[in-house]
Scaffold this motif. Sequence first.
Motif, PDB file in Angstrom:
ATOM      1  N   GLY A 211     -40.340  -3.009 -27.903  1.00  0.00           N
ATOM      2  CA  GLY A 211     -40.176  -4.156 -28.803  1.00  0.00           C
ATOM      3  C   GLY A 211     -39.009  -5.009 -28.353  1.00  0.00           C
ATOM      4  N   ARG A 212     -38.486  -5.802 -29.279  1.00  0.00           N
ATOM      5  CA  ARG A 212     -37.379  -6.682 -28.920  1.00  0.00           C
ATOM      6  C   ARG A 212     -36.041  -6.157 -29.396  1.00  0.00           C
ATOM      7  N   ARG A 213     -36.044  -5.254 -30.393  1.00  0.00           N
ATOM      8  CA  ARG A 213     -34.769  -4.825 -30.978  1.00  0.00           C
ATOM      9  C   ARG A 213     -34.221  -3.646 -30.180  1.00  0.00           C
TER      10      ARG A 213
ATOM     11  N   ILE B 175     -26.359 -14.347 -28.068  1.00  0.00           N
ATOM     12  CA  ILE B 175     -27.329 -13.852 -29.051  1.00  0.00           C
ATOM     13  C   ILE B 175     -28.692 -13.726 -28.379  1.00  0.00           C
ATOM     14  N   VAL B 176     -29.322 -12.574 -28.550  1.00  0.00           N
ATOM     15  CA  VAL B 176     -30.581 -12.310 -27.862  1.00  0.00           C
ATOM     16  C   VAL B 176     -31.742 -12.066 -28.816  1.00  0.00           C
ATOM     17  N   TYR B 177     -31.437 -11.842 -30.109  1.00  0.00           N
ATOM     18  CA  TYR B 177     -32.521 -11.532 -31.035  1.00  0.00           C
ATOM     19  C   TYR B 177     -32.122 -11.936 -32.448  1.00  0.00           C
TER      20      TYR B 177
ATOM     21  N   ALA C 163     -28.840  -1.492 -24.907  1.00  0.00           N
ATOM     22  CA  ALA C 163     -28.588  -2.934 -24.887  1.00  0.00           C
ATOM     23  C   ALA C 163     -29.845  -3.647 -24.416  1.00  0.00           C
ATOM     24  N   PRO C 164     -29.933  -4.943 -24.695  1.00  0.00           N
ATOM     25  CA  PRO C 164     -30.973  -5.720 -24.034  1.00  0.00           C
ATOM     26  C   PRO C 164     -30.580  -5.855 -22.556  1.00  0.00           C
ATOM     27  N   SER C 165     -31.498  -5.561 -21.657  1.00  0.00           N
ATOM     28  CA  SER C 165     -31.169  -5.639 -20.228  1.00  0.00           C
ATOM     29  C   SER C 165     -31.276  -7.073 -19.738  1.00  0.00           C
ATOM     30  N   PRO C 166     -30.162  -7.664 -19.328  1.00  0.00           N
ATOM     31  CA  PRO C 166     -30.236  -9.050 -18.852  1.00  0.00           C
ATOM     32  C   PRO C 166     -31.081  -9.190 -17.596  1.00  0.00           C
TER      33      PRO C 166
ATOM     34  N   ILE D 210     -30.357 -10.582 -45.520  1.00  0.00           N
ATOM     35  CA  ILE D 210     -31.724 -11.088 -45.383  1.00  0.00           C
ATOM     36  C   ILE D 210     -32.183 -11.139 -43.919  1.00  0.00           C
ATOM     37  N   GLY D 211     -31.376 -10.577 -43.020  1.00  0.00           N
ATOM     38  CA  GLY D 211     -31.793 -10.584 -41.626  1.00  0.00           C
ATOM     39  C   GLY D 211     -30.704 -10.033 -40.750  1.00  0.00           C
ATOM     40  N   GLU D 212     -30.889 -10.159 -39.443  1.00  0.00           N
ATOM     41  CA  GLU D 212     -29.839  -9.708 -38.533  1.00  0.00           C
ATOM     42  C   GLU D 212     -29.776 -10.603 -37.306  1.00  0.00           C
ATOM     43  N   VAL D 213     -28.594 -10.642 -36.752  1.00  0.00           N
ATOM     44  CA  VAL D 213     -28.330 -11.444 -35.561  1.00  0.00           C
ATOM     45  C   VAL D 213     -27.807 -10.485 -34.509  1.00  0.00           C
ATOM     46  N   GLU D 214     -28.530 -10.362 -33.396  1.00  0.00           N
ATOM     47  CA  GLU D 214     -28.190  -9.366 -32.390  1.00  0.00           C
ATOM     48  C   GLU D 214     -27.784 -10.047 -31.089  1.00  0.00           C
TER      49      GLU D 214
END
Lengths: 404, 125
Positions: free
Chosen positions: A325-327, B40-42, A354-357, B58-62
Motif C-alpha cells: 500500500g502507500r502507508r 510529505i509523501v502521504y 520508511a517510504p523508499s525514495p 480526521i486524518g494523517e500527514v506522513e
Amino acid sequence: MTTDPRAADAAHDRLSPLHDEHVALGAHLTSFGGWQMPLRYTSDLAEHRAVREAAGLFDLSHMGEVEVTGPGAAAALDHALVGHLSAVTPGRARYTMLCAEDGSVLDDLVVYRLDVERFLVVANAGNADLVARELIARADGFEAVVTDRGSATALIAVQGPRAEEIVAGLVEAGEDAAPTESGVQVVRDMKYYAAAPVTLTAGDGAVEALVARTGYTGEDGFELFVPAPRAAALWRTVLDAGRPLGLVPAGLSARDSLRLEAGMPLYGHELDTTTTPFEAGLGRVVKLDKAAADGSPLSFVGRDALAARRASPPARVLVGLRGLGRRPARAGYAVVAPGGGGEAPQVGTVTSGAPSPSLGHPIAMAYVTPELSAEGTELAVDVRGRAEPVVVVPLPFYRRPQRP
Amino acid sequence: MTDAQFPSHLQYTAEHEWVDGSDPAVVGITATAAEALGDIVYLELPEVGAEVAAGSVIGEVESTKSVSELFSPVTGTVVEVNQAAVDDPAVVNSDPYSDGWLFKVDVASTGDLLSAEQYAALVAE
C-alpha cells in the motif's frame, strides 16, 4: 499536527565542530545520540537523490573514535570484539561488533587497521562512551593503550557516484603545485573498506586526513577523519569543489533512508542489547574459530554464549518487507498475519520503515518468526490500527549499479 | 515572522492547521508544520460528506521521517478534498497556504482558533 519533542533535548546536547556551518546553511537540527546534528538542510528527498545520483556531504562528527595502539593492540581487539582483527591487513577496515558476555550486541563498529600496532575503532554516537569504557576494561592485561579520540576528531563523509572524483580533486598540491600524483592515485585506487593517510586541501592550508573508502549509504564513497579544528575549512572546501558536480549537504534523514534501502542495520533499531548478531543475519561477523598465529584458539568476550546461540535455531530473524500500500510501516509497529487488524496475532515487530525514495514504495526491516521469514511470504503491518499488506523480500532493497 | 509564513487573513490551531473565512472554509497545515515534517509523501484526508468535529483527529500527514495526526479546526461537513495534493503531497511543502490546501468544510461552528499573531507567538515559544 504535533511538533517535534526532540527539540527539548537541545540544551543538553553536544555540538559538532561543524555546528556553525550547519546553522549557516539553514539546517533543521535534531537531537541524535546526545548531539545536535542536521536532520536535513532543504529536502530529505532531494538529499537522498543527490547521494544516489551525484554526491552528498555528511557531518558524522557525532560518531565516536577510539584508538588502540601497542604491540598487544591486535590481541586486545581479538579479545574485546567478535571479529578477528589481528587477521586484518594494515590499511584495511572491518565491520565488527562489541558484544556482552551473553552475546548481545553493545555496538556495531568499523575498525580500521592503520598500522600493525595501530587501530581506529569507530562507534555509534550514542554508544561512544560505552565503547571507550569497554575497550579500556577489555584491554586490561594486554600491551595496548586505548585512547578516546572522539572530541579531537571530526568525520566528514562524501558519498555517491561522484565521490571519487570530488575527493581525488581535494588532494593537496605538492611542491610543484600539481596535486601529488601519489595522493590522487591513492584515492582513485583505494579499495572498498580500505583507508590511508592523505594530505587534502582545506581553505588556505592543508589538512592531514585519514581517507577511508567506507560508508553507510549503499553508494561508493569516502569518509574523511580530520582534526576537529580543521573540519570547517575542509567542509567548505568539499562543498565548493563538489557543488558543480551535484554534491549537496545531506542530513541524518537522508542518511537513514539511504542505509535502510541498502539494508544496513542501525543500532537501537535492528541491533540492541536484546539481539545477538545471528538474529540480525550478521552471524558472519562472529569469528568463533579465530586463532592466534601459533594456531591456538582465541577466546573473546561473549564467545560461549554466541557459540551456543549459533547452534540453536533463532526465535526470530530479520527480514525485508515491501509495502504493497502507500502507508509505510514505522519502527515499533506490529507485524501480523495477512489481512489481520488489531485482533490478529502478532508475528513480529518492525525495526525501521520508511517510504523508499529510490524505489517509490514503502520498505521496512522487521524481526519475524522464522517460519514466516521466507521470501514471498505475505504478511501485514498494523499501521496505527489498520492492517497494511506487506511481502517478505530479500535484503538489500537497493543495490547500486556496478561501475563499468 | 513574515506575513508569508502566517498569512493574517487565516486563523490557526495550536496543532498547526489553518482555516480561512470563506464558505465553504478551506483547511490546510501551516508552513511551520510542513517544515517540521519534511517532505510529505502521504495524506490521509476525510471523505467528502464526512462530519468532522473541531479538535478531533480526521486524518494523517506522513513524511519521509514521521507521521502526524491531522485535527479539524472546525465542526461541519467535508464538501471537497484536494485530490491534487493527495496525488502529489509535495505541493503541501511547496505551497501550504494555496495549492497545498487539504479539504473544504461547510462550517457549522468553529473551535478555539488563533489569530496569525497568536499562532506566531505560540510557534516562537
